[in-house]
Design a protein around this motif. Structure first.
Motif, PDB file in Angstrom:
ATOM      1  N   LEU A  62      -3.121   3.969  -8.113  1.00  0.00           N
ATOM      2  CA  LEU A  62      -4.088   4.394  -7.100  1.00  0.00           C
ATOM      3  C   LEU A  62      -5.325   3.503  -7.115  1.00  0.00           C
ATOM      4  O   LEU A  62      -5.883   3.179  -6.063  1.00  0.00           O
ATOM      5  CB  LEU A  62      -4.482   5.861  -7.306  1.00  0.00           C
ATOM      6  CG  LEU A  62      -3.391   6.898  -7.049  1.00  0.00           C
ATOM      7  CD1 LEU A  62      -3.939   8.302  -7.289  1.00  0.00           C
ATOM      8  CD2 LEU A  62      -2.816   6.764  -5.650  1.00  0.00           C
ATOM      9  N   SER A  63      -5.732   3.081  -8.306  1.00  0.00           N
ATOM     10  CA  SER A  63      -6.880   2.187  -8.438  1.00  0.00           C
ATOM     11  C   SER A  63      -6.588   0.829  -7.789  1.00  0.00           C
ATOM     12  O   SER A  63      -7.441   0.259  -7.108  1.00  0.00           O
ATOM     13  CB  SER A  63      -7.223   2.016  -9.919  1.00  0.00           C
ATOM     14  OG  SER A  63      -8.270   1.107 -10.079  1.00  0.00           O
ATOM     15  N   LYS A  66      -6.799   1.182  -4.100  1.00  0.00           N
ATOM     16  CA  LYS A  66      -8.206   1.219  -3.670  1.00  0.00           C
ATOM     17  C   LYS A  66      -8.777  -0.189  -3.608  1.00  0.00           C
ATOM     18  O   LYS A  66      -9.437  -0.558  -2.632  1.00  0.00           O
ATOM     19  CB  LYS A  66      -9.022   2.100  -4.623  1.00  0.00           C
ATOM     20  CG  LYS A  66     -10.446   2.292  -4.180  1.00  0.00           C
ATOM     21  CD  LYS A  66     -11.199   3.221  -5.101  1.00  0.00           C
ATOM     22  CE  LYS A  66     -12.616   3.384  -4.603  1.00  0.00           C
ATOM     23  NZ  LYS A  66     -13.425   4.199  -5.485  1.00  0.00           N
ATOM     24  N   ASP A  67      -8.499  -0.980  -4.644  1.00  0.00           N
ATOM     25  CA  ASP A  67      -8.984  -2.366  -4.671  1.00  0.00           C
ATOM     26  C   ASP A  67      -8.417  -3.180  -3.509  1.00  0.00           C
ATOM     27  O   ASP A  67      -9.098  -4.042  -2.952  1.00  0.00           O
ATOM     28  CB  ASP A  67      -8.610  -3.058  -5.992  1.00  0.00           C
ATOM     29  CG  ASP A  67      -9.372  -2.499  -7.182  1.00  0.00           C
ATOM     30  OD1 ASP A  67     -10.367  -1.758  -6.980  1.00  0.00           O
ATOM     31  OD2 ASP A  67      -8.965  -2.799  -8.334  1.00  0.00           O
ATOM     32  N   GLN A  69      -7.570  -1.931  -0.702  1.00  0.00           N
ATOM     33  CA  GLN A  69      -7.922  -1.184   0.511  1.00  0.00           C
ATOM     34  C   GLN A  69      -6.668  -0.703   1.258  1.00  0.00           C
ATOM     35  O   GLN A  69      -6.535  -0.841   2.471  1.00  0.00           O
ATOM     36  CB  GLN A  69      -8.827  -2.010   1.419  1.00  0.00           C
ATOM     37  CG  GLN A  69     -10.143  -2.350   0.760  1.00  0.00           C
ATOM     38  CD  GLN A  69     -11.051  -3.183   1.631  1.00  0.00           C
ATOM     39  OE1 GLN A  69     -10.621  -3.830   2.576  1.00  0.00           O
ATOM     40  NE2 GLN A  69     -12.337  -3.161   1.306  1.00  0.00           N
ATOM     41  N   GLU A  71      -4.459   2.679   1.939  1.00  0.00           N
ATOM     42  CA  GLU A  71      -4.518   4.139   1.910  1.00  0.00           C
ATOM     43  C   GLU A  71      -3.256   4.666   1.215  1.00  0.00           C
ATOM     44  O   GLU A  71      -2.139   4.368   1.640  1.00  0.00           O
ATOM     45  CB  GLU A  71      -4.607   4.671   3.342  1.00  0.00           C
ATOM     46  CG  GLU A  71      -4.798   6.147   3.450  1.00  0.00           C
ATOM     47  CD  GLU A  71      -6.071   6.648   2.802  1.00  0.00           C
ATOM     48  OE1 GLU A  71      -5.989   7.705   2.140  1.00  0.00           O
ATOM     49  OE2 GLU A  71      -7.120   5.998   2.944  1.00  0.00           O
ATOM     50  N   PRO A  72      -3.408   5.453   0.127  1.00  0.00           N
ATOM     51  CA  PRO A  72      -2.233   5.958  -0.602  1.00  0.00           C
ATOM     52  C   PRO A  72      -1.220   6.681   0.282  1.00  0.00           C
ATOM     53  O   PRO A  72      -0.014   6.436   0.172  1.00  0.00           O
ATOM     54  CB  PRO A  72      -2.829   6.894  -1.651  1.00  0.00           C
ATOM     55  CG  PRO A  72      -4.206   6.375  -1.867  1.00  0.00           C
ATOM     56  CD  PRO A  72      -4.643   5.855  -0.526  1.00  0.00           C
TER      57      PRO A  72
END
Length: 125
Positions: A62-63, A66-67, A69, A71-72
């Motif tokens: 998940l990190s 995020k890095d 960009q 969306e999960p």
């Protein structure tokens, strides 16, 4: 024949069977697990046939998302929507690895937020 040879033979046979089962499961997910057949995804979540990954690994993924960009929810939808090769080209990630993380996500979601889980798979009408 020595005992070591027998044990080695049994281990190799089991390894071959495990690899065959994994390939069959991978093929099944690629062809039968999609949002037109959400019950197949749900059955795999319930049966826990796909190993639920360590939560630390999942949080690390998940990190990374995020890095990058990403969306999960989008990537977890795309893993069931796109062809494996197209998914890998689009995200530059191994499709099967993300499938395993998607099942971790779905397992956590089903246990903690069953309504959101049903909405995600399109099971709630």
């Amino acid at each position: 024949m020595h005992v070591n040879n027998v044990i080695d033979f049994i281990a190799k046979k089991k390894e071959r069977e495990d690899r065959k089962r994994a390939q069959e499961l991978e093929r099944y997910v690629a062809t039968q697990c999609n949002f037109q057949q959400p019950e197949n995804i749900d059955a795999l979540v319930d049966d826990k046939l796909i190993e639920v990954k360590d939560h630390t690994l999942f949080l690390g993924f998940l990190s990374i998302l995020k890095d990058e960009q990403i969306e999960p929810l989008t990537i977890f939808q795309d893993v069931f929507t796109l062809e494996p090769s197209r998914f890998e080209m689009s995200y530059n990630m191994r499709w099967w690895s993300v499938v395993q993380l998607a099942f971790t996500f779905l397992t956590i979601l089903k246990e903690n937020e069953p309504h959101t889980y049903a909405d995600f798979l399109g099971l709630s009408k």
